[in-house]
Design a protein around this motif. Structure first.
Motif, PDB file in Angstrom:
ATOM      1  N   PRO A 127      -2.652 -15.092  -3.630  1.00 24.66           N
ATOM      2  CA  PRO A 127      -2.434 -15.268  -5.068  1.00 24.66           C
ATOM      3  C   PRO A 127      -3.161 -14.223  -5.907  1.00 24.66           C
ATOM      4  O   PRO A 127      -2.821 -14.034  -7.073  1.00 24.66           O
ATOM      5  N   ASP A 128      -4.108 -13.525  -5.305  1.00 25.70           N
ATOM      6  CA  ASP A 128      -4.806 -12.462  -6.016  1.00 25.70           C
ATOM      7  C   ASP A 128      -3.970 -11.180  -6.087  1.00 25.70           C
ATOM      8  O   ASP A 128      -4.268 -10.284  -6.868  1.00 25.70           O
ATOM      9  N   LEU A 129      -2.886 -11.098  -5.295  1.00 29.44           N
ATOM     10  CA  LEU A 129      -2.066  -9.893  -5.253  1.00 29.44           C
ATOM     11  C   LEU A 129      -0.720 -10.020  -5.952  1.00 29.44           C
ATOM     12  O   LEU A 129      -0.120  -9.010  -6.323  1.00 29.44           O
ATOM     13  N   PHE A 130      -0.211 -11.246  -6.103  1.00 29.34           N
ATOM     14  CA  PHE A 130       1.127 -11.449  -6.654  1.00 29.34           C
ATOM     15  C   PHE A 130       1.091 -12.400  -7.833  1.00 29.34           C
ATOM     16  O   PHE A 130       0.538 -13.491  -7.738  1.00 29.34           O
ATOM     17  N   PRO A 170       0.808  -1.226   0.000  1.00 26.15           N
ATOM     18  CA  PRO A 170       0.000   0.000   0.000  1.00 26.15           C
ATOM     19  C   PRO A 170       0.848   1.286   0.000  1.00 26.15           C
ATOM     20  O   PRO A 170       0.490   2.253  -0.644  1.00 26.15           O
ATOM     21  N   PHE A 171       1.974   1.281   0.711  1.00 27.29           N
ATOM     22  CA  PHE A 171       2.823   2.473   0.747  1.00 27.29           C
ATOM     23  C   PHE A 171       3.345   2.807  -0.640  1.00 27.29           C
ATOM     24  O   PHE A 171       3.292   3.965  -1.070  1.00 27.29           O
ATOM     25  N   ILE A 172       3.856   1.816  -1.328  1.00 26.49           N
ATOM     26  CA  ILE A 172       4.406   2.043  -2.665  1.00 26.49           C
ATOM     27  C   ILE A 172       3.325   2.590  -3.590  1.00 26.49           C
ATOM     28  O   ILE A 172       3.529   3.575  -4.297  1.00 26.49           O
ATOM     29  N   GLU A 173       2.158   1.949  -3.577  1.00 30.07           N
ATOM     30  CA  GLU A 173       1.094   2.368  -4.477  1.00 30.07           C
ATOM     31  C   GLU A 173       0.562   3.754  -4.135  1.00 30.07           C
ATOM     32  O   GLU A 173       0.095   4.476  -5.008  1.00 30.07           O
ATOM     33  N   ALA A 174       0.635   4.144  -2.875  1.00 34.19           N
ATOM     34  CA  ALA A 174       0.171   5.469  -2.464  1.00 34.19           C
ATOM     35  C   ALA A 174       1.180   6.566  -2.796  1.00 34.19           C
ATOM     36  O   ALA A 174       0.802   7.730  -2.948  1.00 34.19           O
ATOM     37  N   ASN A 175       2.456   6.215  -2.907  1.00 36.01           N
ATOM     38  CA  ASN A 175       3.496   7.229  -3.055  1.00 36.01           C
ATOM     39  C   ASN A 175       4.241   7.217  -4.380  1.00 36.01           C
ATOM     40  O   ASN A 175       5.034   8.124  -4.636  1.00 36.01           O
ATOM     41  N   TYR A 176       4.006   6.208  -5.186  1.00 36.99           N
ATOM     42  CA  TYR A 176       4.725   6.116  -6.453  1.00 36.99           C
ATOM     43  C   TYR A 176       3.744   5.784  -7.574  1.00 36.99           C
ATOM     44  O   TYR A 176       2.707   5.152  -7.358  1.00 36.99           O
ATOM     45  N   ARG A 196       3.192  -7.124 -10.110  1.00 35.39           N
ATOM     46  CA  ARG A 196       3.671  -7.189  -8.730  1.00 35.39           C
ATOM     47  C   ARG A 196       4.384  -8.521  -8.504  1.00 35.39           C
ATOM     48  O   ARG A 196       3.851  -9.589  -8.787  1.00 35.39           O
ATOM     49  N   ALA A 197       5.610  -8.412  -8.000  1.00 34.54           N
ATOM     50  CA  ALA A 197       6.416  -9.600  -7.692  1.00 34.54           C
ATOM     51  C   ALA A 197       6.995  -9.461  -6.294  1.00 34.54           C
ATOM     52  O   ALA A 197       7.125  -8.363  -5.758  1.00 34.54           O
ATOM     53  N   MET A 198       7.349 -10.599  -5.733  1.00 34.46           N
ATOM     54  CA  MET A 198       8.045 -10.609  -4.450  1.00 34.46           C
ATOM     55  C   MET A 198       9.092 -11.702  -4.504  1.00 34.46           C
ATOM     56  O   MET A 198       8.855 -12.789  -5.032  1.00 34.46           O
ATOM     57  N   ALA A 199      10.260 -11.392  -3.971  1.00 34.44           N
ATOM     58  CA  ALA A 199      11.331 -12.383  -3.875  1.00 34.44           C
ATOM     59  C   ALA A 199      12.028 -12.194  -2.537  1.00 34.44           C
ATOM     60  O   ALA A 199      12.062 -11.085  -1.995  1.00 34.44           O
ATOM     61  N   GLY A 200      12.559 -13.273  -2.014  1.00 37.33           N
ATOM     62  CA  GLY A 200      13.283 -13.199  -0.758  1.00 37.33           C
ATOM     63  C   GLY A 200      14.361 -14.246  -0.715  1.00 37.33           C
ATOM     64  O   GLY A 200      14.301 -15.261  -1.409  1.00 37.33           O
TER      65      GLY A 200
END
Length: 133
Positions: free
Chosen positions: A36-39, A1-7, A16-20
């Motif tokens: 799975p609905d978000l990434f 949410p922070f990224i989408e609100a500020n960029y 949208r991806a995530m890695a760790g």
């Protein structure tokens, strides 16, 4: 949410991806497979999808029992580890858990341990796979 609100970014799952890496890979597994609905993309570097050896419930793994949903949910689900990693057995345990399941998961092994020499190879391999139409 922070990224989408500020960029100025796309806000759908296919952008949208995530890695760790290491413990972050387990967090990536939990977050992406629980949402799975978000990434649309996940990268699990030098880590694991399950920590079942501790006996804790892992509801994020339920999606692995629905191959159609899993395969429709992720354009790329990537797992990789170094063959000399001290946690390699956990990676092999995940292999056993996935055995016989028709899931579209990319699996790679690299020479090396639990360190940046392997993680650089992971990201180098993973990044070109994501966000392609």
């Amino acid at each position: 949410p922070f990224i989408e609100a500020n960029y100025n970014v796309y806000t759908d799952k296919w952008h949208r991806a995530m890695a760790g890496l290491s413990m972050g890979s387990y967090q990536t597994s939990i977050i992406t497979m629980s949402n799975p609905d978000l990434f649309g993309y996940a990268g699990v570097f030098s880590g694991f999808m399950s920590m079942s050896r501790f006996g804790n419930p892992e509801p994020h793994l339920d999606i692995l029992n629905d191959a159609e949903k899993f395969n429709d949910s992720y354009k790329v689900f990537y797992r990789a580890m170094g063959t000399e990693d001290g946690h390699f057995q956990s990676f092999l345990n995940d292999d056993k858990m996935l055995e016989g399941k028709p899931l579209n998961i990319t699996r790679e092994l690299f020479s090396g341990g639990h360190d940046w020499t392997v993680w650089r190879r992971c990201i180098h391999s993973f990044l070109p796979m994501i966000f392609k139409d």
